[in-house]
Write an enzyme that holds these catalytic residues in place. Structure first.
Site, short mmCIF file in Angstrom:
data_model
loop_
_atom_site.label_atom_id
_atom_site.label_comp_id
_atom_site.label_asym_id
_atom_site.label_seq_id
_atom_site.Cartn_x
_atom_site.Cartn_y
_atom_site.Cartn_z
N HIS A 16 0.83 -1.22 0.00
CA HIS A 16 0.00 0.00 0.00
C HIS A 16 0.86 1.27 0.00
O HIS A 16 1.76 1.40 0.84
CB HIS A 16 -0.88 -0.06 1.26
CG HIS A 16 -1.85 1.07 1.40
ND1 HIS A 16 -1.97 1.79 2.57
CD2 HIS A 16 -2.76 1.59 0.54
CE1 HIS A 16 -2.93 2.70 2.41
NE2 HIS A 16 -3.42 2.60 1.20
N HIS B 111 -0.96 11.30 -2.29
CA HIS B 111 -2.25 10.92 -1.71
C HIS B 111 -3.14 12.12 -1.39
O HIS B 111 -4.29 12.18 -1.79
CB HIS B 111 -2.03 10.09 -0.44
CG HIS B 111 -3.29 9.58 0.18
ND1 HIS B 111 -4.07 10.34 1.02
CD2 HIS B 111 -3.92 8.39 0.07
CE1 HIS B 111 -5.13 9.64 1.40
NE2 HIS B 111 -5.06 8.45 0.83
O1 G3P Z 1 -6.41 1.58 -3.00
C1 G3P Z 1 -6.62 1.18 -1.69
C2 G3P Z 1 -6.41 2.31 -0.71
O2 G3P Z 1 -5.21 2.96 -1.04
C3 G3P Z 1 -7.54 3.30 -0.68
O3 G3P Z 1 -7.39 4.27 0.32
O4 G3P Z 1 -6.83 6.49 1.19
O5 G3P Z 1 -5.11 4.71 1.18
O6 G3P Z 1 -5.80 5.76 -0.95
P1 G3P Z 1 -6.23 5.36 0.43
MG MG Z 2 -4.59 4.58 -2.32
#
Ligand code: G3P
Ligand code: MG
Length: 247
Positions: free
Chosen positions: A10, A52
């Protein structure tokens, strides 16, 4: 159309390196991960940047909104020092640099299209068009995902051949099947706490893959994969891959 592994790093390497940087992708590769998820938005001049938050403060020494600045202006900031001294000076990556790294190292990509408000269709279109070009000779395409249906729909029109996933937060809405079919998505990316065996069965019953975000507990990951989840996103790139080892 699902050549992807069961563990997806992630934001590059979770919290072990500054999120969404090339340094994070390098760390994930060095730990044996074969797929990374990262968030892509646009600078004011429509360069696809890997970032992000809209606001620069949390993950850089800049301030204000990323879409208010050109890429040349964003390039002045440090996107690693907030994490630790070892990463100070890390630049803001682009989709171009992350594509170069992941392709050269045979890693799969999940490009999460993260548009700033009002730029949903533009971001979906620009990101999909560039991704289609960058990955045109790759063994496997990048998986495009988004919480924004406008972005997914523009991505579909710009690069129909790239696979898409619908990201959802909260309980599965009752019209999820219609949304998936309208957007031509192949996978559902759901909040891990919302997934149970019935949800997995429902997705698979319609022929869709299902991936869970964000799973940092090994026991929970084991359970989700046992129920048939096709992949889990994790920050715990150091410990979670262990769940795939036979016990
Ligand atoms: O793509 C999965 C996850 O990354 C979604 O949430 O806020 O971490 O981008 P976020
Ligand atoms: Mg994400």
């Amino acid at each position: 159309m699902w050549p992807y592994p069961r563990i997806i790093a992630h934001r590059g390497a979770g919290r072990l390196a500054p999120e969404n940087t090339l340094a994070a992708m390098r760390l994930a590769a060095s730990r044996g991960l074969s797929m990374v998820e990262y968030d892509v938005a646009l600078s004011r001049d429509e360069v696809p940047i890997v970032l992000h938050d809209r606001d620069l403060r949390r993950t850089s020494n800049g301030s204000g909104n990323a879409d208010a600045l050109s890429f040349a202006e964003l390039a002045r900031y440090d996107f690693g020092g907030w994490h630790s001294a070892a990463y100070a000076g890390e630049p803001l990556p682009t989709l171009y640099s992350i594509a170069a790294f992941t392709l050269a190292n045979r890693m799969h990509s999940n490009i999460e299209i993260k548009p700033q408000p009002g730029r949903e269709a533009l971001t979906g279109r620009v990101v999909a068009r560039i991704a289609a070009r960058l990955w045109k000779d790759a063994d496997a395409p990048p998986l495009l995902s988004s919480f924004s249906e406008a972005a997914l729909s523009a991505a579909r029109d710009a690069a129909p051949g790239l696979p898409r996933a619908l990201l959802l937060e909260g309980p599965l809405p009752c019209d999820w099947r219609e949304r998936m079919s309208r957007l031509g998505c192949i996978a559902l990316h759901l909040e891990q706490a919302r997934i149970d065996p019935d949800v997995v069965r429902a997705a698979h019953g319609k022929g869709y893959k299902i991936a869970a975000w964000t799973v940092n507990d090994a026991e929970r990951a084991r359970r989700l994969l046992k129920w048939g989840c096709d992949a889990v996103f994790t920050d715990a790139i150091d410990t979670l891959p262990g769940v795939l080892q036979p016990t």
